[in-house]
Design an enzyme around this catalytic site. Sequence first.
Site, PDB file in Angstrom:
ATOM      1  N   ASN A 177       0.852  -1.194   0.000  1.00  0.00           N
ATOM      2  CA  ASN A 177       0.000   0.000   0.000  1.00  0.00           C
ATOM      3  C   ASN A 177       0.884   1.239   0.000  1.00  0.00           C
ATOM      4  O   ASN A 177       2.026   1.175   0.444  1.00  0.00           O
ATOM      5  CB  ASN A 177      -0.828   0.058   1.297  1.00  0.00           C
ATOM      6  CG  ASN A 177      -2.004  -0.883   1.267  1.00  0.00           C
ATOM      7  OD1 ASN A 177      -2.345  -1.422   0.232  1.00  0.00           O
ATOM      8  ND2 ASN A 177      -2.626  -1.066   2.409  1.00  0.00           N
ATOM      9  N   ASP A 214      -4.017  -5.603   2.581  1.00  0.00           N
ATOM     10  CA  ASP A 214      -5.200  -6.394   2.937  1.00  0.00           C
ATOM     11  C   ASP A 214      -5.050  -7.867   2.559  1.00  0.00           C
ATOM     12  O   ASP A 214      -5.646  -8.733   3.173  1.00  0.00           O
ATOM     13  CB  ASP A 214      -6.436  -5.821   2.233  1.00  0.00           C
ATOM     14  CG  ASP A 214      -6.657  -4.373   2.651  1.00  0.00           C
ATOM     15  OD1 ASP A 214      -6.739  -4.134   3.867  1.00  0.00           O
ATOM     16  OD2 ASP A 214      -6.696  -3.493   1.766  1.00  0.00           O
ATOM     17  N   LYS A 265      12.442 -15.937  -8.641  1.00  0.00           N
ATOM     18  CA  LYS A 265      11.640 -15.010  -9.448  1.00  0.00           C
ATOM     19  C   LYS A 265      10.722 -15.797 -10.398  1.00  0.00           C
ATOM     20  O   LYS A 265      11.190 -16.663 -11.137  1.00  0.00           O
ATOM     21  CB  LYS A 265      12.574 -14.077 -10.237  1.00  0.00           C
ATOM     22  CG  LYS A 265      11.829 -12.978 -10.942  1.00  0.00           C
ATOM     23  CD  LYS A 265      12.775 -12.045 -11.658  1.00  0.00           C
ATOM     24  CE  LYS A 265      12.002 -11.114 -12.553  1.00  0.00           C
ATOM     25  NZ  LYS A 265      12.883 -10.346 -13.429  1.00  0.00           N
ATOM     26  N   PHE A 303      -6.278   4.739  12.278  1.00  0.00           N
ATOM     27  CA  PHE A 303      -6.408   5.672  11.166  1.00  0.00           C
ATOM     28  C   PHE A 303      -7.188   4.955  10.067  1.00  0.00           C
ATOM     29  O   PHE A 303      -7.055   3.733   9.910  1.00  0.00           O
ATOM     30  CB  PHE A 303      -5.032   6.094  10.632  1.00  0.00           C
ATOM     31  CG  PHE A 303      -4.421   7.225  11.416  1.00  0.00           C
ATOM     32  CD1 PHE A 303      -3.936   7.024  12.687  1.00  0.00           C
ATOM     33  CD2 PHE A 303      -4.355   8.508  10.874  1.00  0.00           C
ATOM     34  CE1 PHE A 303      -3.385   8.063  13.424  1.00  0.00           C
ATOM     35  CE2 PHE A 303      -3.807   9.561  11.589  1.00  0.00           C
ATOM     36  CZ  PHE A 303      -3.319   9.340  12.875  1.00  0.00           C
ATOM     37  N   LYS A 313     -12.909  -2.894  15.107  1.00  0.00           N
ATOM     38  CA  LYS A 313     -11.532  -3.069  15.581  1.00  0.00           C
ATOM     39  C   LYS A 313     -11.384  -2.675  17.051  1.00  0.00           C
ATOM     40  O   LYS A 313     -10.271  -2.590  17.551  1.00  0.00           O
ATOM     41  CB  LYS A 313     -10.582  -2.225  14.718  1.00  0.00           C
ATOM     42  CG  LYS A 313     -10.517  -2.687  13.251  1.00  0.00           C
ATOM     43  CD  LYS A 313      -9.793  -1.663  12.389  1.00  0.00           C
ATOM     44  CE  LYS A 313      -9.995  -1.896  10.910  1.00  0.00           C
ATOM     45  NZ  LYS A 313      -9.032  -2.802  10.299  1.00  0.00           N
TER      46      LYS A 313
HETATM   47  O1  C5P Z   1      -7.317  -1.282   6.206  1.00  0.00           O
HETATM   48  P1  C5P Z   1      -8.378  -0.661   7.082  1.00  0.00           P
HETATM   49  O2  C5P Z   1      -9.042   0.482   6.402  1.00  0.00           O
HETATM   50  O3  C5P Z   1      -9.294  -1.679   7.654  1.00  0.00           O
HETATM   51  O4  C5P Z   1      -7.518   0.003   8.289  1.00  0.00           O
HETATM   52  C1  C5P Z   1      -8.052   0.770   9.308  1.00  0.00           C
HETATM   53  C2  C5P Z   1      -7.182   0.660  10.541  1.00  0.00           C
HETATM   54  O5  C5P Z   1      -6.894  -0.695  10.871  1.00  0.00           O
HETATM   55  C3  C5P Z   1      -5.833   1.343  10.422  1.00  0.00           C
HETATM   56  O6  C5P Z   1      -5.596   1.929  11.694  1.00  0.00           O
HETATM   57  C4  C5P Z   1      -4.868   0.219  10.153  1.00  0.00           C
HETATM   58  O7  C5P Z   1      -3.582   0.505  10.645  1.00  0.00           O
HETATM   59  C5  C5P Z   1      -5.499  -0.950  10.881  1.00  0.00           C
HETATM   60  N1  C5P Z   1      -5.287  -2.232  10.212  1.00  0.00           N
HETATM   61  C6  C5P Z   1      -4.712  -3.279  10.891  1.00  0.00           C
HETATM   62  N2  C5P Z   1      -4.570  -4.493  10.269  1.00  0.00           N
HETATM   63  C7  C5P Z   1      -4.975  -4.667   8.995  1.00  0.00           C
HETATM   64  C8  C5P Z   1      -5.570  -3.612   8.306  1.00  0.00           C
HETATM   65  C9  C5P Z   1      -5.705  -2.411   8.942  1.00  0.00           C
HETATM   66  O8  C5P Z   1      -4.324  -3.125  12.046  1.00  0.00           O
HETATM   67  N3  C5P Z   1      -4.818  -5.839   8.410  1.00  0.00           N
END
Ligand code: C5P
Length: 412
Positions: free
Chosen positions: A218, A290, A300, A335, A354
């Site tokens: 990302n 994700d 490779k 965030f 979360k």
């Molecule tokens: O990717 P997403 O929009 O769900 O992320 C929102 C929050 O969750 C962010 O704070 C990100 O750091 C956290 N996150 C995480 N583990 C993931 C995806 C996101 O801790 N696999």
Amino acid sequence: MDEEKNRSTILLGVGGGVAAFKAVQLTSSLNQAGFAIHVAMSPAAQKFVTPLSFEAVSNRPVLTVVFPSNPDDNPESVYPHLYPATRADIFILAPATADLIGKIAHGLGNEIVSASALSLPSRCQRFFCPAMNVEMWHQPTVQKNVATLESLGWKRIGPDEGHLACGVVGEGRMTEPERIFEIVLHSQTATGRLDKKRILILSGPTIEPIDPVRFISNHSSGKMGKALAQGAVAAGAHVEFITGPVPDENLPCHDDITISHVTTADSMLAAAQKKYAKADVIIFVAAVADYRPSETNDTKTAKPTELFTLTLTKTPDIAAILNSSKRKNQISIGFALETDGEARAKARKKLVAKNLDAIILNGTDSFGANTGEFTWINGSCDETETHWGKLEKVKCAQNVIQLVSKLLEETE
Ligand code: C5P
């Protein structure tokens, strides 16, 4: 800057070292930033730089003696070790010589700098910037005195490694004035205090390898995470910083920041699991990929045909997993980056899923930039939102720290 002028009086104590000339620049920067800056020079310091230099850049008379020869009726001139010391918001000892560190650690005050240090009010923030020969710096008695000051709440800045005036290379150089200025400035603009709190920050991207050459990732520069880490230490915290790969200049740097480098979401989770239980505050600012390739090739992958199908597996939701065991007195902040009109609703959903206490919504304009458009969304019962608008990431970090310190207070 006027606001700072009204608020903060700085007393700079200059010790007798070659680095005293760097303190002139520091004084000038602090004066230009709007602080009311006063300078006290030890007799040894006056052998390296004249008081006139400091007078010129601080626009104030310099304190040079405990017993002035011609005091007027004004108590300020009769007791220079009390004024401005007793009114100081910040005291900076730079350069901090072994002698001054030792005297201050033992409550001695036989010249104007150490006597002023004895008169500081308890609310005053204290910084010291050691500068000396490497052997002096490693002398057990000096280290003991340094530890004493630190245990009393003094913040040490440096010393750095490099060429020393005595001709040797090693630890002992005074930190550059720009860096000292930055640390002091941060400590003031961050109004929330996080003294001795342990902050765990997950930052940067994760990269999920397809093979030794290719990966899925990302956008994430690490700048927001850096600003949060620097802001947290400036507010008195110790930071555990877990980061995916980012450029070195986007990594925070401070004695109170411990950095762990990771690459994949799995390794970020594993590193964070070791630190989570001890943290008072956890900030999830990492842009975790994700998905990861279900299989990783050790070599490779041969150039694929026209159409190439990659099977992906979901990466662990680090925040959700860790926060499933969140204690009542732990604060967890996330965030969220969203791109469509449903951004707020989506961020709210994440906040709940979360188990976060608050989530900060930002947009794609913050990619790699020093600024971003931010909205703070509160969890718990009130569910309020504050749109902060376009801000420097450093300023956003200060807002976050201020609100986190409030949330922590509410849990106590
Ligand atoms: O990717 P997403 O929009 O769900 O992320 C929102 C929050 O969750 C962010 O704070 C990100 O750091 C956290 N996150 C995480 N583990 C993931 C995806 C996101 O801790 N696999």
